[in-house]
Design a protein around this motif. Structure first.
Motif, PDB file in Angstrom:
ATOM      1  N   GLY A 147       0.839  -1.193   0.000  1.00  0.00           N
ATOM      2  CA  GLY A 147       0.000   0.000   0.000  1.00  0.00           C
ATOM      3  C   GLY A 147       0.872   1.241   0.000  1.00  0.00           C
ATOM      4  O   GLY A 147       1.674   1.433  -0.904  1.00  0.00           O
ATOM      5  N   ASP A 148       0.728   2.058   1.021  1.00  0.00           N
ATOM      6  CA  ASP A 148       1.507   3.293   1.101  1.00  0.00           C
ATOM      7  C   ASP A 148       2.092   3.443   2.509  1.00  0.00           C
ATOM      8  O   ASP A 148       1.685   4.325   3.270  1.00  0.00           O
ATOM      9  CB  ASP A 148       0.614   4.491   0.756  1.00  0.00           C
ATOM     10  N   PRO A 149       3.057   2.574   2.861  1.00  0.00           N
ATOM     11  CA  PRO A 149       3.600   2.616   4.227  1.00  0.00           C
ATOM     12  C   PRO A 149       4.454   3.863   4.461  1.00  0.00           C
ATOM     13  O   PRO A 149       5.024   4.420   3.528  1.00  0.00           O
ATOM     14  CB  PRO A 149       4.465   1.352   4.289  1.00  0.00           C
ATOM     15  N   ASN A 150       4.505   4.293   5.723  1.00  0.00           N
ATOM     16  CA  ASN A 150       5.380   5.407   6.071  1.00  0.00           C
ATOM     17  C   ASN A 150       6.837   4.995   5.945  1.00  0.00           C
ATOM     18  O   ASN A 150       7.222   3.897   6.349  1.00  0.00           O
ATOM     19  CB  ASN A 150       5.124   5.861   7.516  1.00  0.00           C
ATOM     20  N   ILE A 151       7.638   5.890   5.384  1.00  0.00           N
ATOM     21  CA  ILE A 151       9.084   5.675   5.285  1.00  0.00           C
ATOM     22  C   ILE A 151       9.762   6.794   6.079  1.00  0.00           C
ATOM     23  O   ILE A 151       9.499   7.972   5.848  1.00  0.00           O
ATOM     24  CB  ILE A 151       9.576   5.740   3.826  1.00  0.00           C
ATOM     25  N   PHE A 152      10.612   6.423   7.003  1.00  0.00           N
ATOM     26  CA  PHE A 152      11.300   7.418   7.825  1.00  0.00           C
ATOM     27  C   PHE A 152      12.772   7.465   7.431  1.00  0.00           C
ATOM     28  O   PHE A 152      13.478   6.448   7.488  1.00  0.00           O
ATOM     29  CB  PHE A 152      11.156   7.073   9.307  1.00  0.00           C
ATOM     30  N   LEU A 153      13.219   8.629   7.004  1.00  0.00           N
ATOM     31  CA  LEU A 153      14.611   8.828   6.609  1.00  0.00           C
ATOM     32  C   LEU A 153      15.361   9.416   7.796  1.00  0.00           C
ATOM     33  O   LEU A 153      15.009  10.483   8.290  1.00  0.00           O
ATOM     34  CB  LEU A 153      14.690   9.784   5.417  1.00  0.00           C
ATOM     35  N   ILE A 154      16.398   8.712   8.274  1.00  0.00           N
ATOM     36  CA  ILE A 154      17.103   9.202   9.462  1.00  0.00           C
ATOM     37  C   ILE A 154      18.613   9.101   9.317  1.00  0.00           C
ATOM     38  O   ILE A 154      19.143   8.346   8.483  1.00  0.00           O
ATOM     39  CB  ILE A 154      16.671   8.445  10.736  1.00  0.00           C
ATOM     40  N   SER A 155      19.286   9.877  10.137  1.00  0.00           N
ATOM     41  CA  SER A 155      20.739   9.790  10.305  1.00  0.00           C
ATOM     42  C   SER A 155      21.015   9.742  11.796  1.00  0.00           C
ATOM     43  O   SER A 155      20.592  10.634  12.536  1.00  0.00           O
ATOM     44  CB  SER A 155      21.428  11.009   9.698  1.00  0.00           C
ATOM     45  N   SER A 156      21.697   8.714  12.255  1.00  0.00           N
ATOM     46  CA  SER A 156      21.984   8.592  13.686  1.00  0.00           C
ATOM     47  C   SER A 156      22.968   9.657  14.157  1.00  0.00           C
ATOM     48  O   SER A 156      23.085   9.916  15.355  1.00  0.00           O
ATOM     49  CB  SER A 156      22.546   7.197  13.996  1.00  0.00           C
ATOM     50  N   PHE A 157      23.673  10.295  13.217  1.00  0.00           N
ATOM     51  CA  PHE A 157      24.631  11.336  13.588  1.00  0.00           C
ATOM     52  C   PHE A 157      23.979  12.705  13.725  1.00  0.00           C
ATOM     53  O   PHE A 157      24.578  13.633  14.255  1.00  0.00           O
ATOM     54  CB  PHE A 157      25.769  11.404  12.554  1.00  0.00           C
ATOM     55  N   ASP A 158      22.771  12.837  13.240  1.00  0.00           N
ATOM     56  CA  ASP A 158      22.103  14.137  13.315  1.00  0.00           C
ATOM     57  C   ASP A 158      20.604  13.906  13.501  1.00  0.00           C
ATOM     58  O   ASP A 158      19.816  13.976  12.564  1.00  0.00           O
ATOM     59  CB  ASP A 158      22.357  14.946  12.038  1.00  0.00           C
ATOM     60  N   LEU A 159      20.229  13.649  14.751  1.00  0.00           N
ATOM     61  CA  LEU A 159      18.839  13.313  15.053  1.00  0.00           C
ATOM     62  C   LEU A 159      17.890  14.484  14.840  1.00  0.00           C
ATOM     63  O   LEU A 159      16.689  14.291  14.695  1.00  0.00           O
ATOM     64  CB  LEU A 159      18.726  12.821  16.504  1.00  0.00           C
ATOM     65  N   GLU A 160      18.434  15.696  14.839  1.00  0.00           N
ATOM     66  CA  GLU A 160      17.591  16.882  14.678  1.00  0.00           C
ATOM     67  C   GLU A 160      17.116  17.046  13.231  1.00  0.00           C
ATOM     68  O   GLU A 160      16.178  17.797  12.962  1.00  0.00           O
ATOM     69  CB  GLU A 160      18.356  18.137  15.101  1.00  0.00           C
ATOM     70  N   GLU A 161      17.789  16.372  12.327  1.00  0.00           N
ATOM     71  CA  GLU A 161      17.448  16.491  10.909  1.00  0.00           C
ATOM     72  C   GLU A 161      16.567  15.327  10.463  1.00  0.00           C
ATOM     73  O   GLU A 161      16.433  14.323  11.146  1.00  0.00           O
ATOM     74  CB  GLU A 161      18.731  16.505  10.059  1.00  0.00           C
ATOM     75  N   TYR A 162      15.956  15.485   9.317  1.00  0.00           N
ATOM     76  CA  TYR A 162      15.223  14.415   8.655  1.00  0.00           C
ATOM     77  C   TYR A 162      14.005  13.949   9.471  1.00  0.00           C
ATOM     78  O   TYR A 162      13.311  14.770  10.052  1.00  0.00           O
ATOM     79  CB  TYR A 162      16.182  13.276   8.284  1.00  0.00           C
TER      80      TYR A 162
END
Length: 306
Positions: free
Chosen positions: A107-122
Motif C-alpha cells: 500500500g503506502d507505508p510510512n518511510i522514515f529517513l534518518i541519520s543517527s549522527f544528526d537526530l535533529e534532521e530528517y
C-alpha cells in the motif's frame, strides 16, 4: 538484546535479517520468537528488498506494528552535495519515493529517513511522534522517557509528561504517610523523589555522556560545565538527601509521624502533608532540570529563545 542504559524496562532487540543462513524465511517468525516484541523497525541503509516486504506482510497478519526506516541519509546527502544544482529536499524526495516504489505491495507505508549522527534532521522526530500515537499509554510513557531529545518540541513533551506524573507520585507518598512507622514516610518520600528526578535527569539528556556528545557535535566544550543547578549537582553526586533533609523538611517528617498515630483525622492530615511536600519537591526538581536543559540547548544554538 540491548537494554536501555537508564531504563531497564525498555529493551531493543537487534534481529538477524530474514533469509540469512541461520534464519530461513519460512521459520523466521518462530525462530526469533515473534510474539516477544511490541513493534518492529525494518531498517535498511539502501533499498528495501523482497525479504523485507515478506516480513512486513507476516507482521501485518499478526496485527503488530512495523515501521520502515531508511538509515544513513547523511551519506546520501554528502555524496550529492558536490553535484551541480544540488537540492537537498529534492534528493530526500527521490529517496523516499524510491523506497515507496519498492514497497508498493504494502500500500503506502510510512518511510522514515534518518541519520543517527544528526537526530535533529530528517524524520527522526516524526518516527518518535508516530510511535507515540500508536503505542498504548503506559508504553508511550516508557518510550518517551527513553527517547533522546531531538528538538525543542521533544524536550517540552518530556517535561509535560513528567509534570503530569507528579500527581501520581505524590499520591503514592500520601498512601505511605498513613502508616504509623517512624521514618517510613520520610524514607519512601526520599525514594520516590530520587527515582523520579533521576529519570528526569536522564530523559532531559543532562547526564555526562549526553552532554559530552552534544558538546562534541556543536564544538562547544563548555556546555558540559553548564549543568550546575542544585538538582543536577545533587543527582550527579548522588546527594539528593541534602535537598530533602533540611531542618524544615525533617520537622515535617516528624509531624507526619505523630499525626499518623491519631486515628482517621490524623492519618488524613499526615497523608496531606506528605502529598504536598513530595509534590513541592518534584515540581521544584522538574522545573530546575527543565530550565537547565533549555539553557544548554539554547547555548548550543539548537533552539530559539523561549
Amino acid at each position: 538484546m540491548y537494554e536501555h542504559p537508564e531504563m531497564p524496562n525498555v529493551k531493543i532487540w537487534d534481529l538477524p535479517g530474514i533469509g540469512s543462513p541461520n534464519f530461513k524465511a519460512k521459520k523466521y517468525l518462530k525462530d526469533v520468537e515473534f510474539n516477544t516484541y511490541d513493534f518492529f523497525i525494518i531498517l535498511s541503509s539502501e533499498r528495501f528488498m523482497e525479504h523485507d516486504i515478506m516480513l512486513a506482510k507476516e507482521i501485518r497478519k499478526q496485527k503488530k506494528s512495523f515501521y520502515f526506516v531508511r538509515s544513513k541519509i547523511d551519506n546520501d546527502i554528502t555524496s550529492q552535495k558536490r553535484k551541480k544544482g544540488f537540492d537537498e529536499q529534492k534528493i530526500l524526495s527521490i529517496i523516499r519515493e524510491d523506497c515507496k516504489k519498492n514497497l508498493k505491495e504494502l500500500g503506502d507505508p510510512n518511510i522514515f529517513l534518518i541519520s543517527s549522527f544528526d537526530l535533529e534532521e530528517y524524520d527522526f522526530e516524526s518516527l518518535q511522534n508516530t510511535l507515540e500515537d500508536e503505542l498504548p499509554e503506559y508504553k508511550k510513557n516508557a518510550l518517551l522517557q527513553a527517547w533522546p531529545v531531538c528538538s525543542a518540541a521533544s524536550l517540552e513533551k518530556k517535561i509535560k509528561m513528567f509534570k503530569r506524573m507528579i500527581w501520581a507520585a505524590s499520591l503514592a507518598s500520601a498512601g505511605v504517610a498513613v502508616i504509623p512507622v517512624p521514618g517510613l514516610s520520610a524514607a519512601c518520600d526520599l525514594g520516590i523523589v530520587v527515582l523520579f528526578l533521576t529519570r528526569c535527569y536522564y530523559a532531559f539528556d543532562l547526564d555526562e555522556r549526553s552532554l559530552a556528545r552534544l558538546s562534541e557535535k556543536v564544538n562547544k566544550p563548555h556546555l558540559k560545565d553548564m549543568a550546575k543547578s542544585k538538582f543536577v549537582t545533587a543527582i550527579r553526586e548522588k546527594a539528593l538527601t541534602r535537598l530533602q533533609v533540611s531542618a524544615g523538611l525533617a520537622a515535617i517528617a516528624t509531624v507526619e509521624y505523630f499525626l499518623s498515630l491519631v486515628p482517621a483525622v490524623g492519618s488524613a492530615a499526615a497523608a496531606g502533608i506528605s502529598f504536598a511536600t513530595t509534590q513541592y519537591l518534584l515540581r521544584e526538581g522538574v522545573n530546575d532540570l527543565a530550565n537547565t536543559a533549555r539553557a544548554i540547548r539554547k547555548e548550543a544554538g539548537l533552539d530559539s529563545v523561549h
